[in-house]
Design an enzyme around this catalytic site. Structure first.
Site, short mmCIF file in Angstrom:
data_model
loop_
_atom_site.label_atom_id
_atom_site.label_comp_id
_atom_site.label_asym_id
_atom_site.label_seq_id
_atom_site.Cartn_x
_atom_site.Cartn_y
_atom_site.Cartn_z
N SER A 85 -11.58 -5.50 10.76
CA SER A 85 -12.60 -6.49 11.11
C SER A 85 -12.15 -7.91 10.83
O SER A 85 -12.81 -8.86 11.26
CB SER A 85 -13.88 -6.21 10.32
OG SER A 85 -13.63 -6.31 8.92
N HIS B 233 -12.15 -2.81 17.31
CA HIS B 233 -13.09 -3.02 16.21
C HIS B 233 -14.47 -2.48 16.54
O HIS B 233 -15.20 -3.06 17.34
CB HIS B 233 -13.15 -4.52 15.87
CG HIS B 233 -14.10 -4.84 14.75
ND1 HIS B 233 -14.81 -6.01 14.67
CD2 HIS B 233 -14.44 -4.11 13.65
CE1 HIS B 233 -15.56 -5.99 13.59
NE2 HIS B 233 -15.35 -4.86 12.96
N GLU C 284 -14.97 -4.59 19.87
CA GLU C 284 -14.11 -5.74 20.17
C GLU C 284 -12.69 -5.24 20.42
O GLU C 284 -12.09 -4.60 19.55
CB GLU C 284 -14.11 -6.73 19.00
CG GLU C 284 -15.44 -7.45 18.83
CD GLU C 284 -15.44 -8.42 17.66
OE1 GLU C 284 -15.98 -9.51 17.79
OE2 GLU C 284 -14.88 -8.07 16.58
N ASN D 148 -17.52 -11.55 13.71
CA ASN D 148 -17.42 -11.97 12.32
C ASN D 148 -17.12 -13.46 12.19
O ASN D 148 -17.51 -14.10 11.20
CB ASN D 148 -16.38 -11.15 11.57
CG ASN D 148 -16.91 -9.78 11.19
OD1 ASN D 148 -18.09 -9.62 10.92
ND2 ASN D 148 -16.05 -8.78 11.18
#
Length: 283
Positions: free
Chosen positions: A119, A140, A152, A190
C-alpha cells in the site's frame, strides 16, 4: 497469456481475502505462508467469509464448496514454479519483500508475472530485485478484500503495457474495479487519505473538537460513510504512523509529518480496534 494458477504469498487478512476472490473467480489458488498454522488460519478466514456470504444468500452451498476446492495451502515457496501469477501479501516490510521476490525470481520461469499488494512501498524497487521488472506491477487490494471493489494497478517505469493489461484483466475477473496508478508513495487512495486522517488527529490534539464530534461533522457534512477517527481505529493507528513516516521520508513535505498524538497513542499500545482502544473504546 491465460492466467489459470495463482500463488498468494501471505495468509493473513489481506492474503486470505485475495485468495478467496481469486478462487471465487475460478482461478486455481495456492495460499502460501511460512508454517501450517498460518495457512490453516488463512483457510479458516476464507471459510468464515464464505459462510457469511452464504448466510446472506449471496452464494450457494455449491459455490462455497467450489471456491474452497479451488484453494490449496502450502508452506513451500517452490510451488510457485507451477503458477502463472504470484501476488505477494506479506507484512509491509521492504527488506522482507525484496528477499521474497529475489527467491521467487530464482524459482519461477521468466513468463511468470509478479505483483505486490503493497500500500505504500516502492514497486519499482521491488521489481529491480528481480530479473523481470517489465513483468512486475503493484496490485493493491483494499480491506476487506471480498467486499471492496477497488484495486490499484501500479505501473513502474519499466512495467510493460502487456503486464498492466494482464493484471487489469485478472482484477476484472475477480469482480474488482481496477484503476491505473503511478508508482509514487501511497499511489492514489493513500496519497489522499493519509493526510486527511493525520489532520483529524491534529484536530483532536489541538482541541478543535472531541473525537465523536469530529467524526460526526465529517459524516454529516462530508457525506462520509465513516468518520476519520473511527476509520483510523479500524485501519490501526500503528499502520497510519508507519505509512505517514514513509510519506514524510519520501516526499520531504511537512504536511505528511505524523501528529505527536499519533506517536503517543501508538507508544501506549492504543492501536485502535485490534487493541481494544484507540480514539474510541472497543473493550
Amino acid at each position: 497469456m491465460d492466467v489459470k494458477r495463482i500463488m498468494v504469498v501471505g495468509a493473513g487478512t489481506m492474503g486470505s481475502g485475495i485468495a478467496q476472490v481469486a478462487a471465487q473467480a475460478g482461478f486455481k489458488v495456492i495460499l502460501r505462508d511460512v508454517d501450517e498454522k498460518l495457512t490453516s488460519r488463512g483457510l479458516e478466514i476464507i471459510r468464515g467469509s464464505l459462510d457469511r456470504f452464504l448466510k446472506k444468500g449471496s452464494i450457494t452451498e455449491a459455490q462455497k464448496e467450489e471456491t474452497l476446492s479451488n484453494v490449496r495451502t502450502s508452506t513451500a515457496l517452490a510451488d510457485a514454479k507451477d503458477c502463472d501469477l504470484v501476488i505477494e501479501a506479506v507484512t509491509e516490510n521492504l527488506e522482507l519483500k525484496l528477499g521474497l521476490f529475489r527467491e521467487l525470481d530464482g524459482i519461477c520461469s521468466n513468463g511468470v508475472i509478479f505483483c505486490s499488494n503493497t500500500s505504500s512501498l516502492p514497486v519499482t524497487q521491488m521489481a529491480l530485485a528481480t530479473s523481470r521488472p517489465e513483468r512486475f506491477a503493484g496490485m493493491h487490494f483494499f480491506n476487506p478484500v471480498p467486499m471492496m471493489k477497488l484495486v490499484e494497478v501500479v505501473r513502474g517505469p519499466l512495467t510493460s503495457d502487456s503486464t498492466v493489461q494482464l493484471v487489469r484483466d485478472v482484477a476484472l475477473r475477480m469482480g474488482k474495479e481496477p484503476v491505473d496508478a503511478k508508482d509514487t508513495p501511497g499511489f492514489i487512495f493513500n496519497r489522499l487519505i493519509v493526510p486527511y486522517l493525520n489532520e483529524a488527529v491534529w484536530a483532536v490534539y489541538e482541541g478543535v473538537g472531541s473525537p465523536a464530534d469530529i467524526d460526526k461533522a465529517m459524516k454529516l457534512g462530508g457525506n462520509m460513510p465513516i468518520g476519520p477517527l473511527a476509520l483510523l481505529d479500524l485501519i490501526g493507528l500503528d499502520v497510519q504512523l508507519h505509512v505517514s513516516e514513509i510519506f514524510h521520508h519520501e516526499f520531504g513535505d511537512p504536511k505528511f509529518a505524523p501528529c505527536p498524538l499519533l506517536r503517543q497513542m501508538v507508544r501506549a499500545g492504543q492501536h485502535g480496534k485490534k487493541s481494544g482502544k484507540g480514539f474510541f473504546n472497543y473493550a
